[in-house]
Motif scaffolding. Structure first.
Motif, mmCIF file in Angstrom:
data_model
loop_
_atom_site.group_PDB
_atom_site.id
_atom_site.type_symbol
_atom_site.label_atom_id
_atom_site.label_comp_id
_atom_site.label_asym_id
_atom_site.label_seq_id
_atom_site.Cartn_x
_atom_site.Cartn_y
_atom_site.Cartn_z
ATOM 1 N N PRO A 98 0.819 -1.223 0.000
ATOM 2 C CA PRO A 98 0.000 0.000 0.000
ATOM 3 C C PRO A 98 0.844 1.262 0.000
ATOM 4 O O PRO A 98 0.478 2.266 -0.613
ATOM 5 C CB PRO A 98 -0.821 -0.121 1.299
ATOM 6 C CG PRO A 98 -0.773 -1.568 1.656
ATOM 7 C CD PRO A 98 0.557 -2.052 1.184
ATOM 8 N N ARG A 99 1.989 1.228 0.709
ATOM 9 C CA ARG A 99 2.859 2.403 0.754
ATOM 10 C C ARG A 99 3.443 2.699 -0.614
ATOM 11 O O ARG A 99 3.518 3.861 -1.039
ATOM 12 C CB ARG A 99 3.974 2.146 1.780
ATOM 13 C CG ARG A 99 5.018 3.217 1.852
ATOM 14 C CD ARG A 99 5.833 3.114 3.133
ATOM 15 N NE ARG A 99 6.443 1.813 3.305
ATOM 16 C CZ ARG A 99 7.629 1.465 2.809
ATOM 17 N NH1 ARG A 99 8.281 2.339 2.055
ATOM 18 N NH2 ARG A 99 8.136 0.276 3.037
ATOM 19 N N ILE A 100 3.855 1.645 -1.328
ATOM 20 C CA ILE A 100 4.430 1.836 -2.664
ATOM 21 C C ILE A 100 3.379 2.394 -3.617
ATOM 22 O O ILE A 100 3.620 3.363 -4.343
ATOM 23 C CB ILE A 100 4.988 0.507 -3.191
ATOM 24 C CG1 ILE A 100 6.181 0.059 -2.348
ATOM 25 C CG2 ILE A 100 5.398 0.630 -4.653
ATOM 26 C CD1 ILE A 100 6.625 -1.361 -2.623
ATOM 27 N N VAL A 101 2.197 1.770 -3.612
ATOM 28 C CA VAL A 101 1.133 2.217 -4.509
ATOM 29 C C VAL A 101 0.758 3.660 -4.214
ATOM 30 O O VAL A 101 0.605 4.485 -5.117
ATOM 31 C CB VAL A 101 -0.094 1.288 -4.394
ATOM 32 C CG1 VAL A 101 -1.285 1.877 -5.155
ATOM 33 C CG2 VAL A 101 0.234 -0.099 -4.936
ATOM 34 N N ALA A 102 0.616 3.977 -2.929
ATOM 35 C CA ALA A 102 0.229 5.336 -2.552
ATOM 36 C C ALA A 102 1.277 6.348 -3.007
ATOM 37 O O ALA A 102 0.947 7.412 -3.538
ATOM 38 C CB ALA A 102 0.036 5.412 -1.037
ATOM 39 N N ALA A 103 2.554 6.027 -2.809
ATOM 40 C CA ALA A 103 3.614 6.955 -3.195
ATOM 41 C C ALA A 103 3.668 7.150 -4.706
ATOM 42 O O ALA A 103 3.804 8.281 -5.196
ATOM 43 C CB ALA A 103 4.961 6.445 -2.682
ATOM 44 N N LEU A 104 3.549 6.073 -5.470
ATOM 45 C CA LEU A 104 3.607 6.188 -6.923
ATOM 46 C C LEU A 104 2.381 6.910 -7.484
ATOM 47 O O LEU A 104 2.485 7.651 -8.466
ATOM 48 C CB LEU A 104 3.756 4.807 -7.553
ATOM 49 C CG LEU A 104 5.088 4.083 -7.286
ATOM 50 C CD1 LEU A 104 5.094 2.718 -7.955
ATOM 51 C CD2 LEU A 104 6.267 4.919 -7.766
ATOM 52 N N ILE A 105 1.221 6.701 -6.885
ATOM 53 C CA ILE A 105 0.030 7.429 -7.336
ATOM 54 C C ILE A 105 0.223 8.923 -7.089
ATOM 55 O O ILE A 105 -0.117 9.764 -7.924
ATOM 56 C CB ILE A 105 -1.240 6.923 -6.623
ATOM 57 C CG1 ILE A 105 -1.603 5.519 -7.114
ATOM 58 C CG2 ILE A 105 -2.410 7.875 -6.877
ATOM 59 C CD1 ILE A 105 -2.767 4.895 -6.364
ATOM 60 N N ALA A 134 0.988 2.520 -10.967
ATOM 61 C CA ALA A 134 1.431 2.309 -9.585
ATOM 62 C C ALA A 134 1.224 0.856 -9.163
ATOM 63 O O ALA A 134 2.120 0.224 -8.580
ATOM 64 C CB ALA A 134 0.678 3.249 -8.646
ATOM 65 N N GLU A 135 0.054 0.307 -9.452
ATOM 66 C CA GLU A 135 -0.225 -1.076 -9.066
ATOM 67 C C GLU A 135 0.640 -2.049 -9.844
ATOM 68 O O GLU A 135 1.170 -3.027 -9.269
ATOM 69 C CB GLU A 135 -1.706 -1.389 -9.289
ATOM 70 C CG GLU A 135 -2.633 -0.644 -8.342
ATOM 71 C CD GLU A 135 -4.094 -0.921 -8.615
ATOM 72 O OE1 GLU A 135 -4.845 -1.057 -7.647
ATOM 73 O OE2 GLU A 135 -4.477 -1.021 -9.793
ATOM 74 N N ASP A 136 0.806 -1.803 -11.133
ATOM 75 C CA ASP A 136 1.629 -2.706 -11.948
ATOM 76 C C ASP A 136 3.075 -2.720 -11.458
ATOM 77 O O ASP A 136 3.703 -3.788 -11.369
ATOM 78 C CB ASP A 136 1.586 -2.279 -13.413
ATOM 79 C CG ASP A 136 0.262 -2.594 -14.081
ATOM 80 O OD1 ASP A 136 -0.538 -3.347 -13.478
ATOM 81 O OD2 ASP A 136 0.022 -2.093 -15.204
#
Length: 401
Positions: free
Chosen positions: A17-24, A33-35
């Protein structure tokens, strides 16, 4: 190999979730972001068994995802500004700044739960983006195909982009206005996992997200109330079914199997939970969870909390539960009177729980034959097989069959 795979799973549960949130936040592209987060996990599964688990697994995953995003954006000739911002996201070794983590994850939760989306779309998007639940599992819970759920998630993301939903946490009056919608999504998520026919992992995930929300908004009382409510119900999960998988009522459950740590945490949270609807429901749950035996349950206190709750949330289901509580506190006759009031106007027509409540109160009055017939009628109306068996078992107990 097994240890490395476990390390990937553990690190991914925290970092995804942290990675997705940061990339979004940086790219504005949900799919990218999810990919990239998924590809980082895949790379870890390939490399960690060979190279060993890195000292900072979450940082490794963030870096791998960031680098993948950089590659994709370069090939797409995205403006240099976004590339510079991506390069500042994190380094493989240093831990991410707590403020960034808090801001990104809270932004993501509020964006997924934006009122521009239908409630079920908010739940599905939260599961997929914040919790990282695979689309196939979400589809099973919603009783649709994976391709259908993929399209729904895509439409939800597209709607967020088209509506210009800001990727930020509201403040001041806007936070007060938006927070109930976020809490409602988590409540529905927990209910979907806790119901007899639900997906248990969803309830566990709802507890985790409620804990996160309370951590991020410690001064808001309702997140504390919601987390307390979840914990007090979740504490009984191991004792809710017998060896055959059939549901057990509270008085039938082995209370030694209840999770005392979750009960203690839930009760402690009540001091910060205020007097909102979730806090009142949590106090009711605490009344059950802290009673040494079913006979020791403080039914007058529970009935009093339902009296307060019905003033704030006068729904037919709350009125139904209030009737049952008064029936146990002040006699089945009083309970049946309140049940009749709750059913006035047909509000609970066709609702199996209302029939089962009438059956239980009727049994306590001593009319066992009618009570058994009502339990059988409730069993015919439910869709969950475990609930049906439990209701039929109760009918058989009354008739001696």
């Amino acid at each position: 190999m097994t240890d490395a795979a476990g390390a990937v799973a553990e690190a991914g549960a925290e970092a995804y979730p942290r990675i997705v949130a940061a990339l979004i936040r940086v790219t504005g592209d949900w799919t990218l972001a999810e990919d990239c987060a998924q590809e980082a996990l895949a790379a870890a599964l390939e490399r960690w068994p060979r190279d060993g688990v890195p000292g900072n697994p979450g940082g490794w995953l963030m870096t791998a995802a960031r680098n993948r995003a950089v590659d994709v954006l370069r090939r797409a000739a995205v403006e240099r500004r976004k590339l510079r911002e991506l390069a500042l996201l994190t380094d493989p070794e240093p831990a991410p700044r707590e403020g960034d983590v808090v801001d990104d994850r809270l932004r993501l939760i509020f964006t997924c739960c934006h009122p521009a989306l239908a409630l079920e779309a908010r739940v599905a998007l939260t599961l997929r983006t914040v919790a990282g639940v695979p689309t196939a599992e979400i589809a099973r819970a919603f009783l649709v195909s994976e391709s259908t759920m993929t399209r729904r998630l895509t439409r939800a993301k597209t709607k967020i982009a088209a509506a210009g939903v800001p990727y930020r946490v509201p403040t001041g009056p806007a936070l007060v206005e938006r927070l109930p919608g976020v809490l409602a999504v988590l409540y529905l998520l927990f209910t979907r996992g806790y119901d007899a026919s639900g997906e248990p992992a969803f309830a566990t995930e709802a507890v985790r997200l409620a804990r996160l929300l309370h951590t991020l908004l410690p001064d808001q009382p309702e997140p504390a109330g919601l987390l307390a409510l979840f914990l007090l119900h979740h504490s009984r999960r191991a004792a809710r079914r017998d060896a055959d998988g059939d549901l057990l009522t509270l008085d039938q459950q082995d209370r030694s199997r209840w999770n005392r740590a979750e009960i203690a945490e839930g009760v402690a949270l009540l001091d910060r939970a205020g007097t909102g609807p979730y806090a009142l429901q949590a106090r009711i749950a605490a009344g059950h969870a802290t009673a040494p035996t079913a006979a020791d349950t403080d039914w007058p206190a529970i009935a009093g909390w339902y009296d307060e709750l019905v003033q704030r949330t006068p729904t037919p289901v709350v009125r139904l539960n209030r009737a049952v509580a008064h029936g146990f506190a002040y006699g089945p006759g009083r309970g049946l009177e309140l049940l009749a009031e709750a059913r006035a106007g047909g509000a609970l027509d066709g609702y199996p729980a209302a029939v089962a409540a009438e059956a239980e109160l009727t049994a306590r009055l001593g009319d066992l034959g009618r009570a058994a017939a009502l339990f059988r009628a409730a069993a015919d109306a439910v869709r969950s097989e475990p609930e049906r068996r439990a209701l039929l078992r109760r009918a058989a107990e009354l008739t001696g069959d």
